[in-house]
Design an enzyme around this catalytic site. Sequence first.
Site, PDB file in Angstrom:
ATOM      1  N   ASN A 232      -6.271  13.203 -10.010  1.00  0.00           N
ATOM      2  CA  ASN A 232      -7.031  13.714 -11.495  1.00  0.00           C
ATOM      3  C   ASN A 232      -7.027  15.258 -11.495  1.00  0.00           C
ATOM      4  O   ASN A 232      -6.385  15.742 -10.425  1.00  0.00           O
ATOM      5  CB  ASN A 232      -8.680  13.487 -11.391  1.00  0.00           C
ATOM      6  CG  ASN A 232      -9.242  13.921 -10.224  1.00  0.00           C
ATOM      7  OD1 ASN A 232      -9.465  15.254 -10.035  1.00  0.00           O
ATOM      8  ND2 ASN A 232      -9.712  12.881  -9.269  1.00  0.00           N
TER       9      ASN A 232
ATOM     10  N   GLY B  21      -9.340   5.042  -5.478  1.00  0.00           N
ATOM     11  CA  GLY B  21      -8.084   4.242  -5.855  1.00  0.00           C
ATOM     12  C   GLY B  21      -6.664   4.892  -4.735  1.00  0.00           C
ATOM     13  O   GLY B  21      -6.962   5.393  -3.499  1.00  0.00           O
ATOM     14  N   VAL B  22      -5.870   5.277  -5.533  1.00  0.00           N
ATOM     15  CA  VAL B  22      -4.527   5.930  -4.642  1.00  0.00           C
ATOM     16  C   VAL B  22      -4.787   7.261  -4.197  1.00  0.00           C
ATOM     17  O   VAL B  22      -4.724   7.431  -2.952  1.00  0.00           O
ATOM     18  CB  VAL B  22      -3.330   5.952  -5.522  1.00  0.00           C
ATOM     19  CG1 VAL B  22      -2.076   6.864  -4.975  1.00  0.00           C
ATOM     20  CG2 VAL B  22      -2.703   4.434  -6.129  1.00  0.00           C
ATOM     21  N   ASP B  23      -5.682   8.010  -4.851  1.00  0.00           N
ATOM     22  CA  ASP B  23      -6.003   9.250  -4.732  1.00  0.00           C
ATOM     23  C   ASP B  23      -6.799   9.528  -3.181  1.00  0.00           C
ATOM     24  O   ASP B  23      -6.539   9.953  -2.425  1.00  0.00           O
ATOM     25  CB  ASP B  23      -6.731   9.946  -5.808  1.00  0.00           C
ATOM     26  CG  ASP B  23      -6.715  11.400  -5.600  1.00  0.00           C
ATOM     27  OD1 ASP B  23      -7.647  12.072  -6.583  1.00  0.00           O
ATOM     28  OD2 ASP B  23      -5.981  12.001  -4.725  1.00  0.00           O
TER      29      ASP B  23
ATOM     30  N   SER C 104      -2.257   5.482 -13.831  1.00  0.00           N
ATOM     31  CA  SER C 104      -3.268   5.016 -14.981  1.00  0.00           C
ATOM     32  C   SER C 104      -3.618   3.738 -15.138  1.00  0.00           C
ATOM     33  O   SER C 104      -4.295   3.489 -16.069  1.00  0.00           O
ATOM     34  CB  SER C 104      -2.713   5.668 -16.309  1.00  0.00           C
ATOM     35  OG  SER C 104      -2.793   7.221 -16.469  1.00  0.00           O
TER      36      SER C 104
ATOM     37  N   ASP D 121       0.755  -1.290  -0.043  1.00  0.00           N
ATOM     38  CA  ASP D 121       0.046   0.000   0.069  1.00  0.00           C
ATOM     39  C   ASP D 121       0.863   1.175   0.109  1.00  0.00           C
ATOM     40  O   ASP D 121       1.679   1.489   0.855  1.00  0.00           O
ATOM     41  CB  ASP D 121      -0.845  -0.206   1.202  1.00  0.00           C
ATOM     42  CG  ASP D 121      -1.781   1.187   1.424  1.00  0.00           C
ATOM     43  OD1 ASP D 121      -2.961   0.962   1.972  1.00  0.00           O
ATOM     44  OD2 ASP D 121      -1.581   2.121   0.679  1.00  0.00           O
ATOM     45  N   ILE D 122       0.843   2.273  -0.842  1.00  0.00           N
ATOM     46  CA  ILE D 122       1.658   3.241  -0.964  1.00  0.00           C
ATOM     47  C   ILE D 122       1.673   4.130   0.152  1.00  0.00           C
ATOM     48  O   ILE D 122       2.428   4.805   0.467  1.00  0.00           O
ATOM     49  CB  ILE D 122       1.376   3.846  -2.379  1.00  0.00           C
ATOM     50  CG1 ILE D 122       2.628   4.834  -2.963  1.00  0.00           C
ATOM     51  CG2 ILE D 122       0.100   4.604  -2.425  1.00  0.00           C
ATOM     52  CD1 ILE D 122       2.718   5.230  -4.244  1.00  0.00           C
TER      53      ILE D 122
HETATM   54  N1  APR Z   1      -1.284   1.549  -2.964  1.00  0.00           N
HETATM   55  C1  APR Z   1      -0.827   1.333  -4.248  1.00  0.00           C
HETATM   56  N2  APR Z   1      -1.248   1.246  -5.345  1.00  0.00           N
HETATM   57  C2  APR Z   1      -2.691   1.429  -5.267  1.00  0.00           C
HETATM   58  C3  APR Z   1      -3.412   1.658  -4.192  1.00  0.00           C
HETATM   59  C4  APR Z   1      -2.793   1.721  -2.972  1.00  0.00           C
HETATM   60  N3  APR Z   1      -3.240   2.252  -1.813  1.00  0.00           N
HETATM   61  N4  APR Z   1      -4.847   1.727  -4.616  1.00  0.00           N
HETATM   62  C5  APR Z   1      -4.964   1.468  -5.710  1.00  0.00           C
HETATM   63  N5  APR Z   1      -3.677   1.032  -6.360  1.00  0.00           N
HETATM   64  C6  APR Z   1      -3.223   0.693  -7.704  1.00  0.00           C
HETATM   65  C7  APR Z   1      -4.299   0.381  -8.449  1.00  0.00           C
HETATM   66  O1  APR Z   1      -4.617  -1.049  -8.256  1.00  0.00           O
HETATM   67  C8  APR Z   1      -3.788   0.592 -10.137  1.00  0.00           C
HETATM   68  O2  APR Z   1      -2.772  -0.369 -10.197  1.00  0.00           O
HETATM   69  O3  APR Z   1      -2.712   2.017  -8.326  1.00  0.00           O
HETATM   70  C9  APR Z   1      -2.927   1.979  -9.681  1.00  0.00           C
HETATM   71  C10 APR Z   1      -3.757   3.099 -10.139  1.00  0.00           C
HETATM   72  O4  APR Z   1      -4.961   3.029 -10.098  1.00  0.00           O
HETATM   73  P1  APR Z   1      -5.879   4.412  -9.506  1.00  0.00           P
HETATM   74  O5  APR Z   1      -5.822   4.852  -8.276  1.00  0.00           O
HETATM   75  O6  APR Z   1      -7.299   3.796 -10.009  1.00  0.00           O
HETATM   76  O7  APR Z   1      -5.151   5.426 -10.591  1.00  0.00           O
HETATM   77  P2  APR Z   1      -5.408   5.747 -12.000  1.00  0.00           P
HETATM   78  O8  APR Z   1      -5.611   4.375 -12.684  1.00  0.00           O
HETATM   79  O9  APR Z   1      -4.353   6.650 -12.353  1.00  0.00           O
HETATM   80  O10 APR Z   1      -6.778   6.645 -12.112  1.00  0.00           O
HETATM   81  C11 APR Z   1      -6.839   8.183 -11.760  1.00  0.00           C
HETATM   82  O11 APR Z   1      -8.875   7.503 -10.191  1.00  0.00           O
HETATM   83  O12 APR Z   1      -9.032   7.568  -7.995  1.00  0.00           O
HETATM   84  C12 APR Z   1      -9.361   8.246  -9.219  1.00  0.00           C
HETATM   85  O13 APR Z   1      -8.979  10.364  -8.542  1.00  0.00           O
HETATM   86  C13 APR Z   1      -8.261   9.473  -9.142  1.00  0.00           C
HETATM   87  O14 APR Z   1      -9.447  10.465 -11.139  1.00  0.00           O
HETATM   88  C14 APR Z   1      -8.436   9.666 -10.529  1.00  0.00           C
HETATM   89  C15 APR Z   1      -8.263   8.407 -11.135  1.00  0.00           C
END
Ligand code: APR
Length: 175
Positions: free
Chosen positions: A25, A33-35, A123, A11-12
């Site tokens: 975004n 997700g990560v955000d 992404s 988990d980042i």
């Molecule tokens: N730690 C590490 N990696 C993670 C975590 C976490 N806690 N949560 C999700 N991931 C992984 C996902 O499995 C994926 O492989 O991070 C990668 C990116 O996924 P997203 O977070 O969905 O990001 P992204 O695909 O760039 O989409 C961005 O999603 O959350 C919204 O606000 C954000 O609109 C933006 C979009």
Amino acid sequence: MMTEIVLIRGDITRQSVDAIVNAANSSLLGGGGVDGAIHRRGGPAILAECRALRAGDYRDGLPAGRAVATTAGDLDARWVIHTVGPVWSSHEDRTATLASCYRESLYLAAQLGATTIAFPAISTGVYGWPIDDGARIAVNTVRTSPIPGRVPEVDEVRFVLFDDVALRSFEAAVG
Ligand code: APR
């Protein structure tokens, strides 16, 4: 000093590094997700600085491919670097924009004086980028930037992968 690439499954938001990169975004006002995880665990100080950025230099939001830094709030890091990945498109090659996310984040981290930086697989979640190609772009970009001698290099680039499929994709990309 060559930049070391480290791959870990995890988990980042739990990483202890100088800079944690957020897959944001353009609004910079949070998401899933990560955000979502970064704002949840990092606390309101991060969003407060994001709002200030939107009220200042980034009135129209952060364009895809660009990076900006805020406090890391309650995370075990000094900065969060927010970058906006491109949404996957089957009819338009947006590779350059995804590469720019890694390059701009790395360059900004080095300018801030960060020596360790954690990246998610930008992404490859909500934005639908195929993980193998996303991993290839991530690793190749880190290996070729920043231009040596222009900025002090970051010592460690840590890719934090959320599942085994992503980890295996990055292992293949590292070779
Ligand atoms: N730690 C590490 N990696 C993670 C975590 C976490 N806690 N949560 C999700 N991931 C992984 C996902 O499995 C994926 O492989 O991070 C990668 C990116 O996924 P997203 O977070 O969905 O990001 P992204 O695909 O760039 O989409 C961005 O999603 O959350 C919204 O606000 C954000 O609109 C933006 C979009």
